[in-house]
Design a protein around this motif. Structure first.
Motif, short mmCIF file in Angstrom:
data_model
loop_
_atom_site.label_atom_id
_atom_site.label_comp_id
_atom_site.label_asym_id
_atom_site.label_seq_id
_atom_site.Cartn_x
_atom_site.Cartn_y
_atom_site.Cartn_z
N ALA A 40 0.62 -1.26 -0.04
CA ALA A 40 -0.03 0.21 -0.06
C ALA A 40 0.96 1.07 0.01
O ALA A 40 0.59 2.16 -0.71
CB ALA A 40 -0.93 -0.11 1.26
N THR A 41 1.82 1.30 1.02
CA THR A 41 2.85 2.52 1.06
C THR A 41 3.54 2.83 -0.39
O THR A 41 3.66 3.86 -0.77
CB THR A 41 3.73 2.43 2.10
OG1 THR A 41 2.96 2.06 3.25
CG2 THR A 41 4.80 3.42 2.22
N HIS A 42 4.30 1.59 -0.98
CA HIS A 42 4.70 1.86 -2.10
C HIS A 42 3.98 2.29 -3.41
O HIS A 42 4.10 3.32 -3.95
CB HIS A 42 5.34 0.31 -2.75
CG HIS A 42 6.05 0.88 -4.16
ND1 HIS A 42 7.28 1.15 -4.41
CD2 HIS A 42 5.47 0.07 -5.39
CE1 HIS A 42 7.50 0.98 -5.54
NE2 HIS A 42 6.35 0.39 -6.12
N LEU A 43 2.75 1.77 -3.47
CA LEU A 43 1.70 2.34 -4.46
C LEU A 43 1.34 3.80 -4.31
O LEU A 43 1.36 4.43 -5.30
CB LEU A 43 0.40 1.33 -4.45
CG LEU A 43 0.63 -0.02 -5.08
CD1 LEU A 43 -0.29 -1.18 -4.89
CD2 LEU A 43 1.11 0.05 -6.71
N LEU A 44 1.09 3.87 -2.95
CA LEU A 44 0.59 5.44 -2.70
C LEU A 44 1.60 6.54 -2.62
O LEU A 44 1.47 7.31 -3.40
CB LEU A 44 0.10 5.43 -1.37
CG LEU A 44 -1.40 4.97 -1.35
CD1 LEU A 44 -1.75 4.55 0.42
CD2 LEU A 44 -2.75 5.67 -1.87
N ARG A 45 2.81 6.20 -2.51
CA ARG A 45 3.84 7.36 -2.31
C ARG A 45 4.85 7.13 -3.59
O ARG A 45 5.10 8.06 -4.02
CB ARG A 45 4.97 6.90 -0.95
CG ARG A 45 4.00 7.62 0.19
CD ARG A 45 4.98 7.19 1.39
NE ARG A 45 4.52 7.60 2.53
CZ ARG A 45 5.11 7.36 3.82
NH1 ARG A 45 6.15 6.73 3.97
NH2 ARG A 45 4.35 7.94 4.95
N GLU A 46 5.04 5.81 -4.05
CA GLU A 46 5.75 5.80 -5.18
C GLU A 46 5.59 5.97 -6.62
O GLU A 46 5.97 6.20 -7.37
CB GLU A 46 6.94 4.48 -5.05
CG GLU A 46 7.93 4.34 -3.71
CD GLU A 46 8.80 5.83 -3.33
OE1 GLU A 46 9.33 5.95 -4.40
OE2 GLU A 46 8.61 5.90 -2.12
N GLU A 47 4.11 5.35 -6.74
CA GLU A 47 3.26 5.38 -7.87
C GLU A 47 2.38 6.29 -7.96
O GLU A 47 1.39 6.37 -8.94
CB GLU A 47 2.95 3.85 -8.00
CG GLU A 47 4.11 2.86 -8.19
CD GLU A 47 3.59 1.52 -8.77
OE1 GLU A 47 2.66 1.41 -9.40
OE2 GLU A 47 4.58 0.58 -8.66
N ASP A 48 2.22 7.23 -6.73
CA ASP A 48 1.17 8.03 -6.84
C ASP A 48 -0.15 7.71 -7.18
O ASP A 48 -1.14 8.35 -7.85
CB ASP A 48 1.54 9.29 -7.68
CG ASP A 48 2.65 10.03 -7.65
OD1 ASP A 48 3.01 10.16 -6.30
OD2 ASP A 48 3.54 10.49 -8.23
N ALA A 49 -0.39 6.45 -6.57
CA ALA A 49 -1.73 5.72 -6.94
C ALA A 49 -2.87 6.64 -6.15
O ALA A 49 -2.55 6.98 -4.68
CB ALA A 49 -1.96 4.31 -6.55
N GLY A 50 -3.79 6.92 -6.57
CA GLY A 50 -4.93 7.65 -5.61
C GLY A 50 -5.46 7.09 -4.55
O GLY A 50 -5.81 7.53 -3.57
N SER A 51 -5.64 5.78 -4.65
CA SER A 51 -6.06 4.71 -3.44
C SER A 51 -5.67 3.41 -3.77
O SER A 51 -5.65 2.98 -4.93
CB SER A 51 -7.74 5.13 -3.38
OG SER A 51 -8.50 4.67 -4.58
N VAL A 52 -5.36 2.75 -2.66
CA VAL A 52 -5.28 1.25 -2.94
C VAL A 52 -6.05 0.42 -2.01
O VAL A 52 -6.18 0.77 -0.70
CB VAL A 52 -3.56 1.05 -2.52
CG1 VAL A 52 -3.13 -0.35 -2.47
CG2 VAL A 52 -2.84 1.77 -3.31
N ALA A 53 -6.32 -0.83 -2.24
CA ALA A 53 -7.22 -1.65 -1.45
C ALA A 53 -6.35 -3.12 -1.42
O ALA A 53 -5.70 -3.38 -2.04
CB ALA A 53 -8.43 -2.00 -1.88
#
Length: 253
Positions: A109-122
């Motif tokens: 979750a942290t990688h996707l939100l911070r490194e890939e700028d995902a708007g939301s992760v489940a």
């Protein structure tokens, strides 16, 4: 769109539902087959939703020693995904990082939100066959205004955990995870919302909730998870009341 990270083990003996053979009438082989059925239903729901499917798989070294084979876990899961979905070309596969489930989920979750700028992760697992496309899309709508959206389950567990910002994930998915995840989100200054509660599968006790709901939906001519429903039908699983004790038990008709 929400990235739906499915943390999944390859469908082989020793992985997925390891407690079922000792707590239910299911054998190890049957427990593995049920896990694969739920995985197929889950990825189909994600694929039909507005989310992006990411299969987060373990490396061979992360598997129990007796579950290691000559087949790479990613290759095994990729084969199931390709066989299940009409078009698996957009499905991502990434290895898990971390020594515990909480660490692996938190790192993803942290990688996707911070490194890939995902708007939301489940974060989800092949634990409930009832997580439908509409439920996934409803959670995505709530994630537009909430920091975390949680799907409660039985015994304090959580069948869906969506985030728009990282939180302190250390041991956060240890039961009662729904409470811990909500508290951690509030500690970080975020807002929490919820989607419908759904039963999850870990032990034979959980099947006392899952099997009657599945049979009830079938009787009511409502949508059922196809692969899981087929497994339950073919193995004759049902829940009956014990005449002597009044307790509910899982049986084979």
């Amino acid at each position: 769109m929400t990235v739906i990270a499915v943390l999944a083990d390859p469908p082989r003996e020793g992985c997925g539902y390891p407690s079922l053979p000792g707590t239910s009438p299911l054998s190890t082989t049957e427990a593995t087959a049920l896990y694969e059925a739920v995985f197929r239903d889950l990825i189909r729901s994600v694929d039909r939703s507005g989310g992006d499917l990411l299969v987060n798989h373990p490396t061979t070294e992360q598997l129990p020693a007796d579950a290691r084979t000559g087949t790479d876990p990613e290759a095994e899961l990729r084969a199931v995904v390709t066989d299940t979905l009409e078009d698996a070309g957009d499905v991502r596969f990434e290895p898990q990082v971390g020594s515990t489930f909480s660490a692996r989920a938190g790192n993803t979750a942290t990688h996707l939100l911070r490194e890939e700028d995902a708007g939301s992760v489940a974060i989800v697992t092949p634990s409930t066959p009832f997580l439908t496309r509409s439920a996934i899309d409803a959670a995505a709508m709530k994630l537009r205004t909430a920091t975390a959206v949680l799907g409660p389950s039985t015994a304090g567990r959580c069948h869906y955990a969506g985030f728009t910002e990282p939180i302190d994930f250390a041991d956060a998915f240890t039961p009662p995870s729904v409470q811990t995840l909500a508290e951690r989100t509030r500690d970080a200054g975020g807002d929490v919302d919820f989607i419908q509660a759904l039963p999850t599968i870990e032990t034979g006790r959980d099947l006392l909730d899952v099997v009657p709901l599945l049979r009830a939906r079938f009787a009511a001519e409502r949508i059922v998870p196809e692969h899981t429903a087929t497994f339950v039908h073919e193995h004759g699983l049902a829940v009956h009341e014990d005449d002597a004790t009044g307790d509910l038990t899982l049986v084979r008709d």
